[in-house]
Design a protein around this motif. Structure first.
Motif, PDB file in Angstrom:
ATOM      1  N   GLY A 269       0.815  -1.224   0.000  1.00 38.30           N
ATOM      2  CA  GLY A 269       0.000   0.000   0.000  1.00 38.30           C
ATOM      3  C   GLY A 269       0.839   1.260   0.000  1.00 38.30           C
ATOM      4  N   GLY A 270       0.598   2.114  -0.986  1.00 41.15           N
ATOM      5  CA  GLY A 270       1.314   3.387  -1.057  1.00 41.15           C
ATOM      6  C   GLY A 270       2.731   3.271  -1.575  1.00 41.15           C
TER       7      GLY A 270
ATOM      8  N   GLU B 279       3.156   1.709  -6.955  1.00 47.80           N
ATOM      9  CA  GLU B 279       1.719   1.972  -7.122  1.00 47.80           C
ATOM     10  C   GLU B 279       1.522   3.356  -7.716  1.00 47.80           C
ATOM     11  OE1 GLU B 279      -0.657   1.511  -3.623  1.00 47.80           O
ATOM     12  OE2 GLU B 279      -0.787  -0.659  -3.894  1.00 47.80           O
TER      13      GLU B 279
END
Ligand code: APR
Length: 232
Positions: free
Chosen positions: A27-28, A32
């Protein structure tokens, strides 16, 4: 007299996460926000050099505002106080190991603070931008590129790494997902060559099954704890 145990340490983005540098996956993560194919391949650089240079100029500027954390400092302490050889091999392109006090770090994926002249094959310490095509300090050609090993290129100093792994009694992997080869394969190689293997990571990595032991948690806590245990 028996030789004091040699330790080889492989680090990844997780060790610099608490210094405020994004990891790549999860995530992050950086991948990404940007596509690998757009900014981290030789083909991308050939297709759109400005985009690639702008990306690395931003990253180069950003890392210079970050500071090493307790995990970087603990590895430097280990290197100073351990009676045997300690070799740090990093996939990271920041300079936080060096600023934390480590010496002789092997940067297998290159370094943000280095520029490589593709005309005369020299490397130069570089802290400013490359987008404006500054001349090479050696030959004057405007052919400097980030000294970063992109996907599809061969990591640096593989011979030195193989030698260190062959000599290792303990192999420790810190803050890496185990997603990118050849680094992801070092644990198996180290095991085959007789080393004990230890993983220090926030969560189990992809190669977790290959480690004799895993200690999970943020690097600032688990790395400092492990070094403390080892030295006392
Ligand atoms: N402490 C310890 N580990 C952490 C922390 C932390 N504070 N924060 C994150 N991690 C762990 C994550 O759980 C993950 O397993 O660090 C790992 C980071 O994984 P990646 O983002 O995949 O980074 P890395 O393994 O270094 O990537 C390898 O991929 O894109 C390429 O060239 C790039 O060198 C990089 C290579």
């Amino acid at each position: 007299m028996t030789k004091p145990p040699s330790i080889v340490i492989l680090t990844g983005a997780g060790i610099s996460a608490e210094s405020g540098i994004d990891t790549f996956r999860g995530g992050g993560g950086l991948w990404e926000q940007h596509r690998v194919e757009d900014v981290a391949t030789p083909e991308a650089f050939a297709r759109d050099p400005d985009l690639v240079l702008r990306f690395y100029d931003m990253r180069r500027a950003a890392i210079q505002t970050k500071l090493p954390n307790a995990a970087h400092q603990a590895l430097a302490r280990l290197e100073r106080e351990w009676p045997g050889r300690v070799t740090v091999v990093t996939q990271n392109v920041d300079d936080l190991h060096e600023r934390g006090g480590s010496q002789g770090v092997i940067h297998m994926h290159g370094e943000h603070l280095s520029a490589w002249c593709t005309a005369c094959d020299t490397r130069h310490r570089w802290t400013g931008p490359l987008l404006d095509r500054p001349p090479c300090p050696t030959c004057g050609a405007r052919a400097l590129r980030p000294d970063i090993v992109w996907f599809g290129e061969i990591p640096y100093r593989m011979d030195d790494i193989q030698r260190a792994l062959a000599d290792a009694d303990l192999f420790v992997s810190i803050g890496t997902s185990g997603a990118v080869y050849p680094a992801a394969g070092f644990v198996r190689l180290a095991r085959e060559l007789g080393a004990r293997t230890l993983e220090l990571n926030l969560e189990r990595s992809q190669g977790s099954a290959w480690f004799d032991e895993s200690r999970l948690g943020p690097a600032s806590a688990v790395v400092t704890g492990w070094v403390e245990d080892l030295l006392t």
